[in-house]
Design an enzyme around this catalytic site. Structure first.
Site, PDB file in Angstrom:
ATOM      1  N   GLU A  22      10.112   7.435 -16.821  1.00 26.56           N
ATOM      2  CA  GLU A  22       8.779   7.985 -17.078  1.00 26.56           C
ATOM      3  C   GLU A  22       8.290   7.613 -18.479  1.00 26.56           C
ATOM      4  O   GLU A  22       7.100   7.351 -18.685  1.00 26.56           O
ATOM      5  CB  GLU A  22       8.806   9.496 -16.890  1.00 26.56           C
ATOM      6  CG  GLU A  22       8.977   9.903 -15.425  1.00 26.56           C
ATOM      7  CD  GLU A  22       9.143  11.409 -15.239  1.00 26.56           C
ATOM      8  OE1 GLU A  22       9.144  12.136 -16.246  1.00 26.56           O
ATOM      9  OE2 GLU A  22       9.280  11.849 -14.079  1.00 26.56           O
ATOM     10  N   LYS A  29      17.064  20.489 -11.106  1.00 32.63           N
ATOM     11  CA  LYS A  29      16.309  19.274 -11.402  1.00 32.63           C
ATOM     12  C   LYS A  29      17.141  18.238 -12.157  1.00 32.63           C
ATOM     13  O   LYS A  29      17.952  18.564 -13.013  1.00 32.63           O
ATOM     14  CB  LYS A  29      15.066  19.608 -12.226  1.00 32.63           C
ATOM     15  CG  LYS A  29      14.054  20.483 -11.512  1.00 32.63           C
ATOM     16  CD  LYS A  29      13.338  19.760 -10.389  1.00 32.63           C
ATOM     17  CE  LYS A  29      12.473  18.638 -10.875  1.00 32.63           C
ATOM     18  NZ  LYS A  29      11.371  19.112 -11.754  1.00 32.63           N
ATOM     19  N   HIS A  71       0.836  -1.221   0.000  1.00 33.11           N
ATOM     20  CA  HIS A  71       0.000   0.000   0.000  1.00 33.11           C
ATOM     21  C   HIS A  71       0.863   1.261   0.000  1.00 33.11           C
ATOM     22  O   HIS A  71       0.423   2.318   0.472  1.00 33.11           O
ATOM     23  CB  HIS A  71      -0.956   0.021   1.201  1.00 33.11           C
ATOM     24  CG  HIS A  71      -1.775  -1.220   1.333  1.00 33.11           C
ATOM     25  ND1 HIS A  71      -2.907  -1.462   0.591  1.00 33.11           N
ATOM     26  CD2 HIS A  71      -1.608  -2.316   2.126  1.00 33.11           C
ATOM     27  CE1 HIS A  71      -3.423  -2.630   0.918  1.00 33.11           C
ATOM     28  NE2 HIS A  71      -2.651  -3.180   1.844  1.00 33.11           N
ATOM     29  N   SER A  93      15.716  20.363 -16.245  1.00 29.85           N
ATOM     30  CA  SER A  93      14.551  21.222 -16.443  1.00 29.85           C
ATOM     31  C   SER A  93      14.960  22.462 -17.225  1.00 29.85           C
ATOM     32  O   SER A  93      16.059  22.991 -17.042  1.00 29.85           O
ATOM     33  CB  SER A  93      13.982  21.627 -15.073  1.00 29.85           C
ATOM     34  OG  SER A  93      13.085  22.714 -15.210  1.00 29.85           O
TER      35      SER A  93
END
Length: 462
Positions: A290, A283, A156, A277
């Site tokens: 992804e 970043k 979970h 970024s």
């Protein structure tokens, strides 16, 4: 020039021609169509349709055409033809004249495309298995390097029990093992040759279809001509295998995205598989992971699309079945790219074992060990479970780990708790107790890694 114009008095509308033509995507089947044509030339020679000299001329021309096309399939797109079958036949006619027109005797584009697709799918299975095997090897290598990196396991998305990074790696190894086996199973079922089935009722020439199948590298010929030209189960099976494997890769990617986050900071991904970024210079984004996660949907879509296309088709061939190609071409290319990039992601991954251990010590991941400790003292598990739950509530209120509670604090929950509880609550003890096959005991993990290495070394090839 179309191969079927005799029945028609008008030329096809250009808009319809573009809508109908498939060369722009089925050019990928050029080598398979040529190989199938070589096999068919031998078959019709065996029943006297062409003589020995004609057979030799056809095979020489087809082999020459194959050599011209093999380095770059896209050269097929330089000419205008309805499909790859038309293109091959027209090129053959250019090379051998009217003899090229004899090759299609007794053959339909229905059984021709069916055999082309099976030959192509068989080749993809072999290539895909190599990529899956390479990712498995990378997972085993990463596991071996991180056998002692303790980290929290989750249910979970909550910290549950301590595991190791190696155990996490080997979980994905097992998933890929099933993916590999699905490809092997699919290959067995697609290893039957539909050529010689004609349009739907079989060829009118008494060729030896089993011998033809062997010439083309199949185990045997298909048994029913009607099924042969309308069967796309092999495409569906590959799309299903691809979808299941992409689901595995997406979970792998999602785990690493979480592990790589600033909140977890369990791993650092290489600069080679991350990007920055355009606005925020600090970043370092896990774009490779992804994209694997994102591309999963298009593979699922290809499977759903073909199932939907086929579900309402009457026997035998229908032009709807042309829609099998773009989906499978894209899906398998996407799957293989995602497998390969996942291997690259693991190439230079850095596991912060101090941080993972610190996280494993938080979240009361050793609560189950305290319950087992109480069970060993003769307390029924359900009662022990309740006692430990109360102890956890208390520890949270005190902002302490379970192992940081004093003996007096423990005894307020059960007087049977003694000094011997503290070794039980250590991370090393938590791991050591999981000693059954498949558990996180360090010896079991080492055995799993050794077994996987042996399996990869001896893995049967198709």
């Amino acid at each position: 020039m179309a191969l079927w114009g005799g029945r028609f008095t008008q030329a096809a509308d250009q808009q319809f021609k573009y809508f109908n033509d498939s060369l722009r995507f089925d050019y990928r089947l050029a080598l398979q169509d040529i190989d199938g044509s070589i096999g068919w030339a031998k078959a019709i020679h065996s029943v006297g349709v062409i003589d020995e000299a004609e057979l030799d001329r056809l095979i020489a021309a087809l082999k020459q055409l194959r050599a011209e096309v093999a380095p770059n399939l896209a050269i097929v797109l330089q000419e205008d033809a309805e499909d790859i079958h038309s293109w091959v036949e027209l090129q053959l006619i250019k090379k051998v004249g009217d003899l090229g027109k004899k090759l299609h005797t007794g053959r339909s584009r229905n059984d021709q495309v069916a055999v082309d697709m099976k030959l192509w799918c068989k080749a993809q299975v072999i290539s895909l298995q190599e990529s899956v095997r390479a990712l498995q090897e990378k997972l085993v290598e990463t596991a071996e390097a991180n056998q002692h990196a303790i980290m929290p396991g989750y249910t979970h998305l909550q910290r549950a029990q301590p595991i190791t990074f190696a155990h996490w790696c080997m979980a994905y190894y097992e998933m890929l093992e099933r993916d590999y086996s699905r490809l092997t199973d699919a290959y067995k079922r697609m290893n039957t040759c539909p050529l010689g089935s004609g349009a739907l009722a079989g060829t009118a020439y008494a060729i030896d279809r089993d011998l033809l199948a062997q010439h083309l590298g199949f185990e045997t010929a298909t048994r029913n001509s009607l099924d042969s030209v309308s069967d796309r189960d092999h495409v569906l099976e590959l799309l299903s295998a691809a979808s299941i494997s992409m689901m595995h890769l997406s979970r792998f990617a999602e785990d690493l995205i979480i592990f790589n986050s600033g909140e977890s900071h369990f791993v650092e991904l290489s600069d080679r598989v991350t990007s920055g970024s355009s606005l925020m210079p600090q970043k370092k984004n896990p774009d490779a992971c992804e994209l694997v996660r994102g591309k999963t949907g298009r593979v699922f879509g290809a499977l759903t699309g073909l199932l939907t296309t086929l579900k309402g088709l009457p026997l035998a061939y229908n032009k709807d079945m042309q829609e099998d190609k773009e989906g499978i071409f894209d899906a398998l290319e996407t799957w293989q790219a995602c497998v390969n990039i996942s291997s690259l992601v693991l190439d230079d991954i850095k596991v912060d074992s101090e941080r993972t251990k610190e996280a494993a010590q938080q979240g009361y991941a050793n609560a189950t060990e305290l319950a087992d400790y109480l069970v060993a003292k003769g307390i029924p598990f359900r009662e022990a479970h309740h006692i430990v739950g109360e102890a956890v509530v208390y520890a949270i209120s005190q902002r302490k780990a379970l192992e940081a509670l004093s003996l007096d604090e423990f005894k307020q929950f059960h007087t049977g708790i003694g000094e011997d509880v503290y070794p039980i609550l250590s991370l090393d003890s938590c791991l050591a107790k999981r000693c059954a096959k498949g558990g996180v005991n360090l010896e079991r993990i080492a055995e799993a890694i050794a077994a996987a290495k042996a399996n990869l070394q001896n893995m049967a090839r198709i």
